[in-house]
Design a protein around this motif. Structure first.
Motif, short mmCIF file in Angstrom:
data_model
loop_
_atom_site.label_atom_id
_atom_site.label_comp_id
_atom_site.label_asym_id
_atom_site.label_seq_id
_atom_site.Cartn_x
_atom_site.Cartn_y
_atom_site.Cartn_z
N VAL A 14 0.81 -1.25 0.05
CA VAL A 14 -0.01 0.04 0.16
C VAL A 14 0.90 1.26 0.04
O VAL A 14 1.75 1.49 0.65
CB VAL A 14 -0.86 0.07 1.21
N THR A 15 0.67 1.94 -1.04
CA THR A 15 1.40 3.39 -0.95
C THR A 15 0.75 4.64 -0.74
O THR A 15 1.28 5.63 -0.06
CB THR A 15 2.00 3.63 -2.47
N GLU A 16 -0.75 4.69 -1.16
CA GLU A 16 -1.43 5.84 -0.80
C GLU A 16 -3.01 5.51 -0.62
O GLU A 16 -3.42 4.56 -1.24
CB GLU A 16 -1.20 6.75 -1.93
N MET A 17 -3.49 6.14 0.43
CA MET A 17 -4.93 6.04 0.66
C MET A 17 -5.77 7.50 0.78
O MET A 17 -6.76 7.24 1.10
CB MET A 17 -5.19 5.07 1.95
N SER A 18 -5.12 8.40 0.18
CA SER A 18 -5.72 9.68 0.54
C SER A 18 -6.98 9.80 -0.46
O SER A 18 -7.77 11.10 -0.05
CB SER A 18 -4.64 10.69 0.17
N GLY A 32 -5.67 -2.58 10.03
CA GLY A 32 -4.40 -2.87 9.62
C GLY A 32 -3.95 -2.65 8.44
O GLY A 32 -2.90 -2.92 8.02
N LEU A 33 -4.74 -2.12 7.70
CA LEU A 33 -4.60 -1.63 6.16
C LEU A 33 -3.89 -0.27 6.21
O LEU A 33 -4.42 0.88 6.28
CB LEU A 33 -5.76 -1.59 5.31
N LEU A 34 -2.38 -0.23 6.28
CA LEU A 34 -1.58 1.03 6.55
C LEU A 34 -0.69 1.13 5.41
O LEU A 34 -0.52 0.03 4.80
CB LEU A 34 -0.96 1.06 7.81
N PRO A 35 -0.32 2.42 5.11
CA PRO A 35 0.66 2.61 4.19
C PRO A 35 1.98 1.88 4.56
O PRO A 35 2.24 1.53 5.61
CB PRO A 35 1.09 3.97 4.14
N ASN A 36 2.84 1.25 3.27
CA ASN A 36 3.77 0.48 3.52
C ASN A 36 3.55 -1.10 4.01
O ASN A 36 4.32 -1.73 4.62
CB ASN A 36 4.85 1.13 4.24
N THR A 37 2.32 -1.43 3.72
CA THR A 37 1.75 -2.90 4.42
C THR A 37 1.56 -3.57 3.34
O THR A 37 0.79 -3.10 2.33
CB THR A 37 0.35 -2.68 5.31
N GLU A 38 2.05 -4.81 3.42
CA GLU A 38 1.76 -5.74 2.29
C GLU A 38 0.52 -6.37 2.21
O GLU A 38 -0.10 -6.61 3.20
CB GLU A 38 2.62 -6.97 2.54
N VAL A 39 -0.32 -6.44 1.15
CA VAL A 39 -1.74 -7.00 0.95
C VAL A 39 -1.68 -8.04 -0.14
O VAL A 39 -0.80 -7.79 -1.10
CB VAL A 39 -2.84 -5.72 0.57
N THR A 40 -2.43 -9.00 -0.09
CA THR A 40 -2.37 -10.00 -0.90
C THR A 40 -4.25 -10.26 -1.38
O THR A 40 -4.91 -10.29 -0.44
CB THR A 40 -2.11 -11.47 -0.46
N VAL A 55 -4.43 -8.91 5.05
CA VAL A 55 -3.76 -7.94 5.59
C VAL A 55 -3.29 -8.45 6.81
O VAL A 55 -3.92 -8.50 8.01
CB VAL A 55 -4.32 -6.53 5.38
N ARG A 56 -1.66 -8.51 7.00
CA ARG A 56 -1.21 -8.86 8.45
C ARG A 56 -1.77 -10.12 8.83
O ARG A 56 -2.31 -10.12 10.05
CB ARG A 56 -1.30 -7.80 9.22
N GLY A 57 -2.10 -11.11 7.99
CA GLY A 57 -2.61 -12.43 8.52
C GLY A 57 -4.44 -12.34 8.60
O GLY A 57 -4.75 -13.52 8.85
N ALA A 67 -11.74 -0.50 -3.16
CA ALA A 67 -10.27 -1.01 -3.65
C ALA A 67 -9.68 0.00 -4.77
O ALA A 67 -8.53 0.09 -4.93
CB ALA A 67 -10.39 -2.30 -4.10
N ALA A 68 -10.47 0.42 -5.44
CA ALA A 68 -10.06 1.36 -6.59
C ALA A 68 -9.42 2.57 -6.00
O ALA A 68 -8.85 3.58 -6.81
CB ALA A 68 -11.13 1.72 -7.53
N ASN A 69 -9.61 3.04 -4.93
CA ASN A 69 -9.08 4.27 -4.27
C ASN A 69 -7.82 4.15 -3.45
O ASN A 69 -7.26 4.90 -2.99
CB ASN A 69 -10.16 5.00 -3.33
N ILE A 70 -7.34 2.85 -3.60
CA ILE A 70 -6.16 2.69 -2.76
C ILE A 70 -5.05 2.08 -3.83
O ILE A 70 -5.18 1.37 -4.45
CB ILE A 70 -6.54 1.28 -1.74
N GLU A 71 -3.89 2.94 -3.81
CA GLU A 71 -2.69 2.84 -4.48
C GLU A 71 -1.80 1.64 -4.08
O GLU A 71 -1.49 1.75 -2.74
CB GLU A 71 -2.02 4.06 -4.76
N VAL A 72 -1.40 0.65 -4.97
CA VAL A 72 -0.48 0.03 -4.43
C VAL A 72 0.73 -0.34 -5.35
O VAL A 72 0.65 0.06 -6.51
CB VAL A 72 -1.09 -1.71 -4.32
N GLU A 73 1.90 -0.59 -4.89
CA GLU A 73 2.93 -1.03 -5.66
C GLU A 73 3.34 -2.63 -5.72
O GLU A 73 3.26 -3.03 -4.34
CB GLU A 73 4.21 -0.21 -5.01
N THR A 74 3.23 -3.17 -6.90
CA THR A 74 3.56 -4.50 -7.15
C THR A 74 4.74 -4.81 -6.89
O THR A 74 5.74 -4.23 -6.95
CB THR A 74 2.86 -4.92 -8.51
N ARG A 75 4.98 -6.26 -6.37
CA ARG A 75 6.34 -6.66 -6.13
C ARG A 75 6.82 -7.37 -7.37
O ARG A 75 6.23 -8.13 -7.94
CB ARG A 75 6.41 -7.51 -4.97
#
Length: 75
Positions: A14-18, A32-40, A55-57, A67-75
């Motif tokens: 997660v990079t941005e949720m603004s 638990g859905l915070l910036p810099n947190t991994e999501v699957t 998110v975090r198990g 979900a369309a308003n949450i920016e993520v960076e893929t690995r």
């Protein structure tokens, strides 16, 4: 990339949720859905809404609109 664009089994950070309303953003942050947190993305409902994300198990169901308003960076 948007969280709603990830395919099943894909991971992202997660990079941005603004773009979310502040009340919704606060509720997600408490879960638990915070910036810099991994999501699957675990699965997507047959009609595309909602998405099940881990998110975090913990699994969380998110509407595609949220979900369309949450920016993520893929690995």
């Amino acid at each position: 990339m948007k969280l709603s664009d990830l395919s099943c089994g894909a991971n992202g950070i997660v990079t941005e949720m603004s773009a979310l309303p502040s009340a919704t953003r606060k509720k997600l942050m408490v879960m638990g859905l915070l910036p810099n947190t991994e999501v699957t993305v675990i699965r997507v409902a047959p009609l595309g809404d909602p998405l099940q994300v881990r998110v975090r198990g913990v699994d969380i169901a998110l509407r595609k609109q949220i979900a369309a308003n949450i920016e993520v960076e893929t690995r």
